[in-house]
Write an enzyme that holds these catalytic residues in place. Sequence first.
Site, PDB file in Angstrom:
ATOM      1  N   THR A 178       0.594  -1.276   0.124  1.00 54.69           N
ATOM      2  CA  THR A 178      -0.187  -0.349  -0.592  1.00 54.69           C
ATOM      3  C   THR A 178       0.595   1.233  -0.312  1.00 54.69           C
ATOM      4  O   THR A 178       0.035   2.619  -0.161  1.00 54.69           O
ATOM      5  CB  THR A 178      -0.677   0.042   1.148  1.00 54.69           C
ATOM      6  N   GLY A 179       2.073   1.444   0.181  1.00 53.01           N
ATOM      7  CA  GLY A 179       3.538   2.604   0.161  1.00 53.01           C
ATOM      8  C   GLY A 179       3.876   3.096  -0.974  1.00 53.01           C
ATOM      9  O   GLY A 179       3.336   2.175  -2.204  1.00 53.01           O
TER      10      GLY A 179
ATOM     11  N   LYS B 201      -3.651  -2.310  10.034  1.00 55.52           N
ATOM     12  CA  LYS B 201      -3.967  -0.800   9.658  1.00 55.52           C
ATOM     13  C   LYS B 201      -4.603  -1.098   8.189  1.00 55.52           C
ATOM     14  O   LYS B 201      -5.142  -0.324   7.712  1.00 55.52           O
ATOM     15  CB  LYS B 201      -3.142  -0.444   9.993  1.00 55.52           C
ATOM     16  N   SER B 202      -3.682  -1.244   7.095  1.00 59.14           N
ATOM     17  CA  SER B 202      -4.176  -1.767   6.094  1.00 59.14           C
ATOM     18  C   SER B 202      -5.302  -2.674   5.998  1.00 59.14           C
ATOM     19  O   SER B 202      -4.661  -2.434   4.085  1.00 59.14           O
ATOM     20  CB  SER B 202      -2.818  -1.403   5.418  1.00 59.14           C
TER      21      SER B 202
ATOM     22  N   PRO C 150      -2.012  33.756   3.333  1.00 57.54           N
ATOM     23  CA  PRO C 150      -1.420  34.604   4.673  1.00 57.54           C
ATOM     24  C   PRO C 150      -1.840  33.245   5.695  1.00 57.54           C
ATOM     25  O   PRO C 150      -1.111  33.765   7.177  1.00 57.54           O
ATOM     26  CB  PRO C 150      -1.693  35.633   4.840  1.00 57.54           C
TER      27      PRO C 150
ATOM     28  N   CYS D  48      18.810   4.834  -3.176  1.00 54.38           N
ATOM     29  CA  CYS D  48      18.489   5.365  -4.822  1.00 54.38           C
ATOM     30  C   CYS D  48      19.060   6.526  -5.064  1.00 54.38           C
ATOM     31  O   CYS D  48      18.793   6.721  -6.553  1.00 54.38           O
ATOM     32  CB  CYS D  48      16.816   6.440  -4.255  1.00 54.38           C
TER      33      CYS D  48
ATOM     34  N   HIS E  43      15.132  11.791  -8.773  1.00 57.17           N
ATOM     35  CA  HIS E  43      16.340  12.485  -7.975  1.00 57.17           C
ATOM     36  C   HIS E  43      17.374  12.937  -9.092  1.00 57.17           C
ATOM     37  O   HIS E  43      17.482  12.698  -9.540  1.00 57.17           O
ATOM     38  CB  HIS E  43      16.841  11.763  -7.342  1.00 57.17           C
TER      39      HIS E  43
END
Length: 340
Positions: A11-12, A39-40, A180, A130, A243
């Site tokens: 799920t990431g 939790k997922s 602002p 990475c 990157h």
Amino acid sequence: MGYKIAVVGATGNVGREMLNILAEREFPADEVVALASRKSLGTEVGYGDKTLITKDLDTFDFTGWDMALFAIGSDATKTYAPKAAKAGCVVIDNSSLYRYDPEVPLIVPEVNPQDVHGYSKKNIIANPNCSTAQMVVALKPLHDRAKIKRVVVSTYQSVSGSGKEAIDELWDQTKAVYNPTADVPPKVYTKQIAFNVIPHIDVFMEDGSTKEEWKMVAETKKIVDPSIKVHATCVRVPVFVGHSEAVNIETEDFLDEDEARDILREAPGIMVVDKREDGGYVTPVECVGDFATFISRIRQDPTIDNGLSFWCVSDNLRKGAALNAVQIAELLGREVLKKG
């Protein structure tokens, strides 16, 4: 007969990208399972034209599964990777946990595919950082020709390298600049990331470098050649994905910029876009979603006898993480497991 593949941390950002790339590259999988924390549990994730429902990593039995692509961070990997490996499932780990273990190969398939056979010591293969992955793809063919003595690299790393919360932080802070009344203090980063650059990735070490910089040094030596000297400065920039790196190398033998350009054009995994005109180079926005590592701005460094500089850009969620892991799986299947 194809492979049975588990994607851990499905799920990431990186886990989802792993599933996308497995489908895009038509990896020979008979079965793919998406695993996540409780939790997922039950979350839907895409795999090509299919939808997978995540299963509970904590209770999953890896027996009978060929490979597990891990994208869950070092702490969780420390718990679950040995369980998978003990069950006979080869772990391809995207965390930093095993990268510096001498009994675990650290693989970039375009650079050191021969090292994949070392997986059997622990049934684990490590995926590099990475920022290192894209750089060594460019260094290796040049090193083979002229032997690189020294590398000085400055990185411009996107917020996706820090996960979803960092992407949200950049987005929210960017919107707040134009409002602002809004106040979005930094949580993921030490300072505001929107319209800013932060010369700090990971923790500081005693010598003044950060751990991200140390990783680039240690991993380049392990993947390419332990004799190469590397000095890195790693900077977080307000870019969502992709990157970039400004790389300067010093070689033992003279290497002309034109020859270097030709060598890189023929090297696996690299796309050279190097026109000396406005826009004749690749930026992070343009590399997103692509498999290649892009090289631009190749030129001689006249301040030393055998110096070259170049610009290196890649999608960090792909070559820097998910793509490299899938390429390792392809290499392992082709060279070692040989199913299908």
